[in-house]
Write an enzyme that holds these catalytic residues in place. Structure first.
Site, PDB file in Angstrom:
ATOM      1  CB  CYS A 156      -0.922  -0.002   1.215  1.00  0.00           C
ATOM      2  SG  CYS A 156      -2.035   1.423   1.269  1.00  0.00           S
ATOM      3  CB  CYS A 159      -0.685   2.445   3.967  1.00  0.00           C
ATOM      4  SG  CYS A 159      -2.270   1.875   3.348  1.00  0.00           S
ATOM      5  CG  ASP A 160       3.152   1.037   4.522  1.00  0.00           C
ATOM      6  OD1 ASP A 160       2.600   1.503   5.540  1.00  0.00           O
ATOM      7  OD2 ASP A 160       3.061  -0.147   4.181  1.00  0.00           O
TER       8      ASP A 160
END
Length: 329
Positions: A156, A159-160
């Protein structure tokens, strides 16, 4: 095995408020799935005074595959495991029973009551269901990938990505999700290299952006064969498909963007799915079967994010509550 059913839904609240699911009663709502969508759905249902329970294979779902979370409103930074702990603590505080390490194998409906058969042999019943079984990212299936998942390998970019500011990263994939991930990562990373085994399948507008961005390089016709590291991620081994030459490429992280597979289980046999295998829902998270709702990554909701899944679970629970109220009217 025989069951004595208590069909007085309202009076079962005291019984169901213990942290053990009871197969002898009919719940108002059973939630299938223990990720953010499922847990928040159960929380909202419980706050409505509905008898509620959770059936899940894995408490926390995909959050446990995330190393750090810094984009959940109100929580500036927390590990994936830490966020799951907070979610479960909130659920437990409301005395919502959770049965984990189980899988739903079958579903039948009779007289408005849905019966769920588990791999354990038990059967649980409810007047409404919320399917929040999530999805699973597709993996490359190469040596080292699982070892460094959450330790340099991510599924992701949204996300990261911020954790790789100023670093050199790879993106595996050739579709729109991979192209969008590379474009987003280029805003924070010092260098982004897209590695794909064939040609791009992304939209032309995205492909043009890739080639025009000086921070993005492209390696087509190249197959990743191994993820390298010595306790921390160090790079990749990749093979040129035309020459067969294999080389080692150093880097700081790998974002695998080759899609997700929704997990619908037995529900996929009775619920309408889109071309991607995701459950089709209305704006109120209703499926095509009365009394069955769906939420989170298993549905066609765009942007598979923790906060979106959690809010989707709340919507599903509120819709299920409305449904139950109509039955009583």
């Amino acid at each position: 095995m025989s069951f004595k059913l208590n069909l007085d839904f309202g009076s079962t609240l005291a019984q169901a408020s213990q942290n053990t699911l009871n197969p002898e009663i009919v719940y108002d709502i059973l939630v299938v799935g223990g990720g953010p969508a499922g847990l928040n759905a159960a929380l909202y249902a419980s706050r409505k005074g509905l008898t509620t329970g959770i059936l899940t294979k894995r408490k926390g779902g995909q959050i446990l595959d995330t190393s750090d979370v810094d984009n959940y409103l109100g929580i500036k930074s927390i590990s994936g495991e830490g966020l799951v702990h907070e979610f479960l603590s909130h659920v437990d505080q409301n005395n919502i029973p959770v049965l984990s390490d189980v899988e739903v194998l079958g579903i039948t409906t009779e007289a408005g009551v849905h019966s769920l058969s588990l791999d354990s042999g038990e059967i649980y019943r409810a007047k409404s269901l919320i399917v929040a079984t999530g999805s699973k990212p597709r993996t490359l299936g190469v040596p080292g990938e699982s070892e460094y998942s959450g330790k340099g390998v991510s599924y992701c970019a949204i996300c990261d990505g911020p954790f790789f500011k100023g670093r050199e990263v790879f993106v595996a994939g050739g579709g729109n999700s991979a192209a969008e991930a590379a474009i987003d990562l280029a805003k924070v990373a010092s260098k982004v290299t897209i590695v794909h085994r064939s040609q791009f399948r992304s939209d032309k507008v995205l492909t043009d952006q890739l080639y025009s961005n000086p921070k993005i390089s492209v390696m087509l016709g190249t197959t990743i064969t191994e993820v390298l590291g010595d306790g921390t991620f160090k790079g990749l081994k990749a093979r040129d498909n035309s020459t067969g030459e294999e080389k080692t490429i150093p880097g700081d992280g790998l974002f695998v963007e080759i899609g997700h597979d929704p997990y619908t289980g037995p529900f996929g046999k009775i619920l309408h799915l889109n071309s991607h295998g995701e459950i089709i829902v209305s704006q109120k998270n209703e499926t095509n079967v009365p009394g069955i709702f769906a939420a989170g990554d298993v549905t066609e909701v765009p942007y598979k994010q923790i906060v979106i899944a959690a809010s989707d679970g709340a919507k599903a629970a509120l819709s299920a509550s409305e449904y139950l109220n109509r039955l009583k009217a």
